[in-house]
Design a protein around this motif. Sequence first.
Motif, PDB file in Angstrom:
ATOM      1  N   ARG A  52       0.891  -1.268  -0.082  1.00 40.50           N
ATOM      2  CA  ARG A  52      -0.034   0.056  -0.001  1.00 40.50           C
ATOM      3  C   ARG A  52       0.825   1.270  -0.018  1.00 40.50           C
ATOM      4  O   ARG A  52       0.494   2.284  -0.729  1.00 40.50           O
ATOM      5  N   VAL A  53       1.740   1.153   0.733  1.00 33.97           N
ATOM      6  CA  VAL A  53       2.727   2.181   0.776  1.00 33.97           C
ATOM      7  C   VAL A  53       3.225   2.651  -0.465  1.00 33.97           C
ATOM      8  O   VAL A  53       3.401   3.545  -1.126  1.00 33.97           O
ATOM      9  N   ALA A  54       3.978   1.355  -1.127  1.00 37.11           N
ATOM     10  CA  ALA A  54       4.442   1.559  -2.498  1.00 37.11           C
ATOM     11  C   ALA A  54       3.566   2.263  -3.321  1.00 37.11           C
ATOM     12  O   ALA A  54       3.898   3.212  -4.372  1.00 37.11           O
ATOM     13  N   ALA A  55       2.325   1.752  -3.399  1.00 39.68           N
ATOM     14  CA  ALA A  55       1.219   2.296  -4.649  1.00 39.68           C
ATOM     15  C   ALA A  55       1.027   3.961  -4.112  1.00 39.68           C
ATOM     16  O   ALA A  55       0.969   4.713  -5.083  1.00 39.68           O
ATOM     17  N   ALA A  56       0.930   4.122  -2.620  1.00 38.28           N
ATOM     18  CA  ALA A  56       0.730   5.697  -2.394  1.00 38.28           C
ATOM     19  C   ALA A  56       2.039   6.585  -2.773  1.00 38.28           C
ATOM     20  O   ALA A  56       1.763   7.850  -3.074  1.00 38.28           O
ATOM     21  N   LEU A  57       3.076   6.070  -2.943  1.00 37.39           N
ATOM     22  CA  LEU A  57       4.060   6.708  -3.419  1.00 37.39           C
ATOM     23  C   LEU A  57       4.155   7.454  -4.523  1.00 37.39           C
ATOM     24  O   LEU A  57       4.581   8.456  -4.885  1.00 37.39           O
ATOM     25  N   ALA A  58       3.454   6.738  -5.683  1.00 34.96           N
ATOM     26  CA  ALA A  58       3.293   7.359  -7.072  1.00 34.96           C
ATOM     27  C   ALA A  58       2.671   8.910  -7.061  1.00 34.96           C
ATOM     28  O   ALA A  58       2.929   9.548  -7.773  1.00 34.96           O
ATOM     29  N   TRP A  59       1.626   8.941  -5.982  1.00 34.03           N
ATOM     30  CA  TRP A  59       1.187  10.454  -5.826  1.00 34.03           C
ATOM     31  C   TRP A  59       1.876  11.315  -4.884  1.00 34.03           C
ATOM     32  O   TRP A  59       2.008  12.382  -5.162  1.00 34.03           O
ATOM     33  N   ALA A  60       2.383  10.646  -3.999  1.00 33.67           N
ATOM     34  CA  ALA A  60       2.990  11.330  -2.701  1.00 33.67           C
ATOM     35  C   ALA A  60       4.557  11.876  -3.237  1.00 33.67           C
ATOM     36  O   ALA A  60       4.695  13.230  -3.021  1.00 33.67           O
ATOM     37  N   VAL A  61       5.242  11.348  -3.950  1.00 39.43           N
ATOM     38  CA  VAL A  61       6.512  11.909  -4.454  1.00 39.43           C
ATOM     39  C   VAL A  61       6.545  12.948  -4.968  1.00 39.43           C
ATOM     40  O   VAL A  61       7.229  14.083  -4.965  1.00 39.43           O
ATOM     41  N   PRO A 120      -6.746   2.725   6.839  1.00 38.67           N
ATOM     42  CA  PRO A 120      -7.046   4.147   6.335  1.00 38.67           C
ATOM     43  C   PRO A 120      -7.234   3.897   4.948  1.00 38.67           C
ATOM     44  O   PRO A 120      -6.728   3.237   4.287  1.00 38.67           O
ATOM     45  N   ALA A 121      -7.864   4.969   4.397  1.00 36.26           N
ATOM     46  CA  ALA A 121      -8.273   5.040   3.153  1.00 36.26           C
ATOM     47  C   ALA A 121      -6.816   5.266   2.397  1.00 36.26           C
ATOM     48  O   ALA A 121      -5.725   5.885   2.905  1.00 36.26           O
ATOM     49  N   ALA A 122      -6.856   4.982   0.960  1.00 34.72           N
ATOM     50  CA  ALA A 122      -5.584   5.214   0.158  1.00 34.72           C
ATOM     51  C   ALA A 122      -5.257   6.578   0.252  1.00 34.72           C
ATOM     52  O   ALA A 122      -4.118   6.976   0.356  1.00 34.72           O
ATOM     53  N   ALA A 123      -6.320   7.542   0.147  1.00 34.64           N
ATOM     54  CA  ALA A 123      -6.122   8.911   0.118  1.00 34.64           C
ATOM     55  C   ALA A 123      -5.421   9.397   1.294  1.00 34.64           C
ATOM     56  O   ALA A 123      -4.505  10.274   1.380  1.00 34.64           O
ATOM     57  N   GLU A 124      -5.835   8.884   2.456  1.00 36.01           N
ATOM     58  CA  GLU A 124      -5.324   9.419   3.742  1.00 36.01           C
ATOM     59  C   GLU A 124      -3.771   8.881   3.868  1.00 36.01           C
ATOM     60  O   GLU A 124      -2.896   9.721   4.323  1.00 36.01           O
ATOM     61  N   LEU A 125      -3.599   7.726   3.236  1.00 37.96           N
ATOM     62  CA  LEU A 125      -2.100   7.187   3.464  1.00 37.96           C
ATOM     63  C   LEU A 125      -1.405   8.329   2.367  1.00 37.96           C
ATOM     64  O   LEU A 125      -0.024   8.562   2.643  1.00 37.96           O
ATOM     65  N   GLU A 126      -1.894   8.483   1.198  1.00 37.43           N
ATOM     66  CA  GLU A 126      -1.240   9.408   0.270  1.00 37.43           C
ATOM     67  C   GLU A 126      -0.834  10.890   0.879  1.00 37.43           C
ATOM     68  O   GLU A 126       0.406  11.222   0.668  1.00 37.43           O
ATOM     69  N   GLU A 127      -1.676  11.047   1.534  1.00 35.67           N
ATOM     70  CA  GLU A 127      -1.515  12.507   2.115  1.00 35.67           C
ATOM     71  C   GLU A 127      -0.474  12.497   3.302  1.00 35.67           C
ATOM     72  O   GLU A 127       0.638  13.297   3.161  1.00 35.67           O
ATOM     73  N   LEU A 128      -0.528  11.462   4.137  1.00 42.32           N
ATOM     74  CA  LEU A 128       0.520  11.335   5.230  1.00 42.32           C
ATOM     75  C   LEU A 128       2.004  11.340   4.456  1.00 42.32           C
ATOM     76  O   LEU A 128       2.812  11.819   5.109  1.00 42.32           O
ATOM     77  N   LEU A 129       2.007  10.421   3.378  1.00 37.74           N
ATOM     78  CA  LEU A 129       3.193  10.160   3.029  1.00 37.74           C
ATOM     79  C   LEU A 129       3.712  11.471   2.183  1.00 37.74           C
ATOM     80  O   LEU A 129       5.167  11.846   2.234  1.00 37.74           O
ATOM     81  N   ALA A 130       2.895  12.199   1.630  1.00 36.33           N
ATOM     82  CA  ALA A 130       3.245  13.554   0.933  1.00 36.33           C
ATOM     83  C   ALA A 130       3.775  14.449   1.916  1.00 36.33           C
ATOM     84  O   ALA A 130       4.828  15.269   1.794  1.00 36.33           O
ATOM     85  N   HIS A 131       3.252  14.618   3.084  1.00 33.90           N
ATOM     86  CA  HIS A 131       3.357  15.445   4.101  1.00 33.90           C
ATOM     87  C   HIS A 131       4.865  14.965   4.668  1.00 33.90           C
ATOM     88  O   HIS A 131       5.707  16.116   4.670  1.00 33.90           O
ATOM     89  N   GLU A 132       5.111  13.630   5.013  1.00 36.54           N
ATOM     90  CA  GLU A 132       6.769  13.267   5.408  1.00 36.54           C
ATOM     91  C   GLU A 132       7.593  13.608   4.345  1.00 36.54           C
ATOM     92  O   GLU A 132       8.767  13.993   4.680  1.00 36.54           O
ATOM     93  N   LEU A 133       7.157  13.123   3.186  1.00 33.53           N
ATOM     94  CA  LEU A 133       8.458  13.371   2.009  1.00 33.53           C
ATOM     95  C   LEU A 133       8.458  14.725   1.758  1.00 33.53           C
ATOM     96  O   LEU A 133       9.645  15.328   1.484  1.00 33.53           O
TER      97      LEU A 133
END
Length: 287
Positions: A52-61, A120-133
């Motif tokens: 899930r984290v790997a998939a969310a990185l495509a949006w977050a990075v 958590p929903a995919a969007a919530e994980l994407e947001e958190l990863l974007a925040h931290e990255l």
Amino acid sequence: MCPRAAAALLCALAACAPRVREAPPARVEAVAVGGATVRLEYGPQDEREARRVAAALAWAVPRAEQWGPLRAPVTIVLQPSHAALEAAVHRPGYPWLRAWARYDAIELQSPRTWNRFFPPAAAELEELLAHELTHCAMYQQAGSAWSWPWLEIPLWFREGMASVTAGQGYKRTRPAELRAFWARPSGGAADGVAGSAGGARAGAAGDPIADPEPLYQAQPELVYGAAHLAFQFLLDRYGADRVRQVLAGMREGHAFPGAFRRAIGLTPAEFEGEFRRYVAWQDWAGR
């Protein structure tokens, strides 16, 4: 020691301290997103969460890299519990904390443990990863692997940039709430406006912009909300290019106060006062 120096010292200690884990991650893999490389470290119980984290990185990075490319690979360690996260970042007593970023590393509480009932929903994980990255991108644009903790970047700038970049304004404190805090006798000048170029009058109770550490643990909504609003105000008034100039100035060897003044034309304290006046003088009723 002044609050900002103390905060910098805490960041440096967290950055240099050894990681503490309940169990060493057994698996390591690299994920490429554009020109960036993110390494995932996780235990066998978190294999699904790593996907899930790997998939969310495509949006977050790409969101994070709007401030500049990730110059160094970033390692994301999935911590198996909240206790493991707190131990890894040396921040006990922060039940709301889900992740912590350094120059080239993010400690992430496994999403499977965020709540008891549903992931958590995919969007919530994407947001958190974007925040931290965004934190990682900021640190890598502003300094080096050894200099970044000492740049004196205030919390409102660090967390505001991350929150705005991740699009988290919908969950933040509204301007009326911040105005109400500053209108209290303990919140600053009696009329809610800074009485000098020094910005807020930080008392024992702290201030969400000028002295956030006393509020950070117990009132994170206020601190993060104020940071989001202040950074959005900075963007709206001065533009993204001048924010990038702040980062470039730090990379050239200036600490945040000097880099900010060169790029924006105000000292950080003068900007904080400007932001307080903006909040105090707006008619936020019904917003």
